[in-house]
Design a protein around this motif. Sequence first.
Motif, PDB file in Angstrom:
ATOM      1  N   LEU A 276     -84.031 -49.151 -47.561  1.00 13.32           N
ATOM      2  CA  LEU A 276     -84.121 -48.580 -46.211  1.00 13.32           C
ATOM      3  C   LEU A 276     -83.694 -47.118 -46.161  1.00 13.32           C
ATOM      4  CD1 LEU A 276     -82.668 -51.567 -44.158  1.00 13.32           C
ATOM      5  CD2 LEU A 276     -85.024 -50.732 -44.087  1.00 13.32           C
ATOM      6  N   THR A 277     -82.900 -46.681 -47.132  1.00 12.68           N
ATOM      7  CA  THR A 277     -82.334 -45.332 -47.062  1.00 12.68           C
ATOM      8  C   THR A 277     -82.827 -44.413 -48.180  1.00 12.68           C
ATOM      9  OG1 THR A 277     -80.394 -46.121 -48.309  1.00 12.68           O
ATOM     10  CG2 THR A 277     -80.246 -46.123 -45.887  1.00 12.68           C
ATOM     11  N   ILE A 278     -82.668 -44.826 -49.415  1.00  8.62           N
ATOM     12  CA  ILE A 278     -82.940 -43.947 -50.553  1.00  8.62           C
ATOM     13  C   ILE A 278     -84.383 -44.064 -51.036  1.00  8.62           C
ATOM     14  CG2 ILE A 278     -82.274 -43.399 -52.934  1.00  8.62           C
ATOM     15  CD1 ILE A 278     -79.511 -44.631 -52.266  1.00  8.62           C
ATOM     16  N   GLU A 279     -84.904 -45.296 -51.049  1.00  5.60           N
ATOM     17  CA  GLU A 279     -86.200 -45.542 -51.673  1.00  5.60           C
ATOM     18  C   GLU A 279     -87.157 -46.175 -50.663  1.00  5.60           C
ATOM     19  OE1 GLU A 279     -86.279 -46.916 -55.975  1.00  5.60           O
ATOM     20  OE2 GLU A 279     -87.410 -48.534 -55.021  1.00  5.60           O
ATOM     21  N   ARG A 280     -87.433 -45.480 -49.621  1.00  4.22           N
ATOM     22  CA  ARG A 280     -88.249 -46.025 -48.541  1.00  4.22           C
ATOM     23  C   ARG A 280     -89.684 -46.322 -48.982  1.00  4.22           C
ATOM     24  NH1 ARG A 280     -86.231 -45.880 -43.548  1.00  4.22           N
ATOM     25  NH2 ARG A 280     -88.303 -45.690 -42.623  1.00  4.22           N
ATOM     26  N   ARG A 281     -90.125 -45.707 -50.070  1.00  2.35           N
ATOM     27  CA  ARG A 281     -91.479 -45.981 -50.560  1.00  2.35           C
ATOM     28  C   ARG A 281     -91.634 -47.420 -51.042  1.00  2.35           C
ATOM     29  NH1 ARG A 281     -92.883 -41.442 -54.865  1.00  2.35           N
ATOM     30  NH2 ARG A 281     -90.903 -42.235 -55.691  1.00  2.35           N
ATOM     31  N   SER A 282     -90.510 -48.133 -51.235  1.00  5.83           N
ATOM     32  CA  SER A 282     -90.567 -49.532 -51.659  1.00  5.83           C
ATOM     33  C   SER A 282     -90.570 -50.509 -50.491  1.00  5.83           C
ATOM     34  CB  SER A 282     -89.394 -49.850 -52.603  1.00  5.83           C
ATOM     35  OG  SER A 282     -89.532 -49.166 -53.830  1.00  5.83           O
ATOM     36  N   LEU A 283     -90.511 -50.009 -49.262  1.00  2.19           N
ATOM     37  CA  LEU A 283     -90.518 -50.895 -48.093  1.00  2.19           C
ATOM     38  C   LEU A 283     -91.742 -51.819 -48.032  1.00  2.19           C
ATOM     39  CD1 LEU A 283     -89.107 -48.597 -45.272  1.00  2.19           C
ATOM     40  CD2 LEU A 283     -88.091 -50.718 -46.147  1.00  2.19           C
ATOM     41  N   PRO A 284     -92.925 -51.401 -48.519  1.00  2.00           N
ATOM     42  CA  PRO A 284     -94.073 -52.322 -48.495  1.00  2.00           C
ATOM     43  C   PRO A 284     -93.832 -53.627 -49.258  1.00  2.00           C
ATOM     44  CG  PRO A 284     -94.844 -50.083 -48.828  1.00  2.00           C
ATOM     45  CD  PRO A 284     -93.338 -50.034 -48.913  1.00  2.00           C
ATOM     46  N   ALA A 285     -92.810 -53.680 -50.106  1.00  2.00           N
ATOM     47  CA  ALA A 285     -92.504 -54.922 -50.827  1.00  2.00           C
ATOM     48  C   ALA A 285     -92.212 -56.054 -49.849  1.00  2.00           C
ATOM     49  CB  ALA A 285     -91.300 -54.705 -51.751  1.00  2.00           C
ATOM     50  N   PHE A 286     -91.467 -55.771 -48.800  1.00  2.00           N
ATOM     51  CA  PHE A 286     -91.095 -56.804 -47.837  1.00  2.00           C
ATOM     52  C   PHE A 286     -92.286 -57.206 -46.975  1.00  2.00           C
ATOM     53  CE2 PHE A 286     -87.266 -54.281 -48.752  1.00  2.00           C
ATOM     54  CZ  PHE A 286     -86.511 -55.275 -49.355  1.00  2.00           C
ATOM     55  N   ALA A 287     -93.126 -56.235 -46.649  1.00  2.00           N
ATOM     56  CA  ALA A 287     -94.343 -56.552 -45.899  1.00  2.00           C
ATOM     57  C   ALA A 287     -95.263 -57.429 -46.731  1.00  2.00           C
ATOM     58  CB  ALA A 287     -95.062 -55.263 -45.500  1.00  2.00           C
ATOM     59  N   TRP A 288     -95.339 -57.160 -48.036  1.00  2.00           N
ATOM     60  CA  TRP A 288     -96.188 -57.982 -48.919  1.00  2.00           C
ATOM     61  C   TRP A 288     -95.692 -59.427 -48.928  1.00  2.00           C
ATOM     62  CZ3 TRP A 288     -95.971 -61.463 -52.712  1.00  2.00           C
ATOM     63  CH2 TRP A 288     -97.138 -61.721 -53.432  1.00  2.00           C
ATOM     64  N   ILE A 289     -94.399 -59.620 -49.070  1.00  2.00           N
ATOM     65  CA  ILE A 289     -93.855 -60.982 -49.113  1.00  2.00           C
ATOM     66  C   ILE A 289     -94.151 -61.718 -47.806  1.00  2.00           C
ATOM     67  CG2 ILE A 289     -91.714 -62.320 -49.184  1.00  2.00           C
ATOM     68  CD1 ILE A 289     -90.637 -60.209 -51.155  1.00  2.00           C
ATOM     69  N   TRP A 290     -94.014 -61.032 -46.669  1.00  2.00           N
ATOM     70  CA  TRP A 290     -94.268 -61.683 -45.389  1.00  2.00           C
ATOM     71  C   TRP A 290     -95.747 -62.047 -45.243  1.00  2.00           C
ATOM     72  CZ3 TRP A 290     -91.997 -64.350 -41.858  1.00  2.00           C
ATOM     73  CH2 TRP A 290     -92.618 -64.546 -40.616  1.00  2.00           C
ATOM     74  N   ARG A 291     -96.646 -61.128 -45.595  1.00  2.00           N
ATOM     75  CA  ARG A 291     -98.083 -61.390 -45.475  1.00  2.00           C
ATOM     76  C   ARG A 291     -98.532 -62.540 -46.362  1.00  2.00           C
ATOM     77  NH1 ARG A 291     -98.565 -55.892 -46.272  1.00  2.00           N
ATOM     78  NH2 ARG A 291     -99.487 -56.300 -48.328  1.00  2.00           N
ATOM     79  N   ASN A 292     -97.898 -62.679 -47.507  1.00  2.00           N
ATOM     80  CA  ASN A 292     -98.336 -63.663 -48.493  1.00  2.00           C
ATOM     81  C   ASN A 292     -97.396 -64.866 -48.571  1.00  2.00           C
ATOM     82  OD1 ASN A 292    -100.707 -62.246 -50.034  1.00  2.00           O
ATOM     83  ND2 ASN A 292     -99.122 -60.687 -49.809  1.00  2.00           N
ATOM     84  N   ARG A 293     -96.596 -65.067 -47.536  1.00  2.00           N
ATOM     85  CA  ARG A 293     -95.576 -66.112 -47.585  1.00  2.00           C
ATOM     86  C   ARG A 293     -96.170 -67.505 -47.783  1.00  2.00           C
ATOM     87  NH1 ARG A 293     -96.534 -64.397 -42.542  1.00  2.00           N
ATOM     88  NH2 ARG A 293     -96.715 -65.880 -40.801  1.00  2.00           N
ATOM     89  N   GLN A 294     -97.336 -67.776 -47.187  1.00  2.00           N
ATOM     90  CA  GLN A 294     -97.916 -69.105 -47.329  1.00  2.00           C
ATOM     91  C   GLN A 294     -98.323 -69.379 -48.775  1.00  2.00           C
ATOM     92  OE1 GLN A 294     -97.774 -71.361 -45.065  1.00  2.00           O
ATOM     93  NE2 GLN A 294     -96.974 -69.969 -43.493  1.00  2.00           N
ATOM     94  N   ARG A 295     -98.916 -68.366 -49.436  1.00  2.00           N
ATOM     95  CA  ARG A 295     -99.299 -68.552 -50.834  1.00  2.00           C
ATOM     96  C   ARG A 295     -98.072 -68.700 -51.734  1.00  2.00           C
ATOM     97  NH1 ARG A 295    -102.373 -64.355 -51.600  1.00  2.00           N
ATOM     98  NH2 ARG A 295    -101.111 -63.034 -52.944  1.00  2.00           N
TER      99      ARG A 295
END
Length: 319
Positions: A276-295
């Motif tokens: 959230l602070t230093i490496e914000r470019r990695s935030l899409p990791a959490f969006a990926w997990i949420w989008r693909n949670r069913q799989r």
Amino acid sequence: MGRLASVVLVTWNSAQHLPRCLEAIAQQSWPDVELIVIDNASIDGSAEAVAGYRLPVAVIRNAENRGFAAAVNQGVAAARGEFVLLCNPDAFLERDYLEHIIEAFDQAGESFGMATGKLLSAEDPKIVDSKGIRMTRTGRHLDVDQGQPDTAEPRNRATEVFGVSGAAAVYRMSFLRDVAIDGEPFDEDFFAYREDADIAWRGRLFGWRALYVPRAIAHHVRVVTPARRRQLSAAINMHGVKNRFLLRLKNEGLYLALRNAPFELSRDVIAIVATLTIERRSLPAFAWIWRNRQRVLAKRRAIQSRRRVSDRELARWFR
């Protein structure tokens, strides 16, 4: 008839390292070897560099970078061997690497489906790169003795480890077929990095074991380390964050989750705050997990329903 070993080599702009890697494969003392190269849309001539290889080689050229895990699965699907060696382009094997590992497999028995030799740093052969994978209670997987001086040890004594690094891993084909989920030995959702820890953990759940063979020596150029994280691409770091959670979401049972919670959660908080602070470019990791949670949850159910080993039995490996 000999026992075929299939070498699967995934390239992605790897021309710099290929000559040394290919020469080491060509010189293996094991007499029956096939080479399968999967090129992930390199633009540096990696696929062309394989054309003059001294052994028969099958080359699969992808139109786009499908990721390491998917490319390995392509190679495994094409392989005909009893054993499959994954060799990174930036690794090179000593002449008897395969021979010593297959001999160790024969001596250890059919329950051992994964094996590695001693990987030394290509920059400094007196330093260990990996002797296998170990797990921690924080949910991390680390290479055994990485960065430590190489010390004398009984060369004829293979020992059990949790899993093996994908840089120079040897698997029984029977293992790869048994641990596959939806036809994938390696989970293609990982794309790159931590897929070796994932298949090791899944293999453990299914009753397979892993072997470290000190007589088998290889050398590896290690690029991805925590110390170099800020020098890595945003995509690599994003997959690193995504995969650290994906690894546990699929494989960790309730007992281990509760046992390791104080250690895992404290490290999770650090990782989330850093993202959230230093490496914000990695935030899409959490969006990926949420989008693909069913799989992800479907894969978890498939794994947990087939497990043969309890978390209590596995707990000794998480230290």
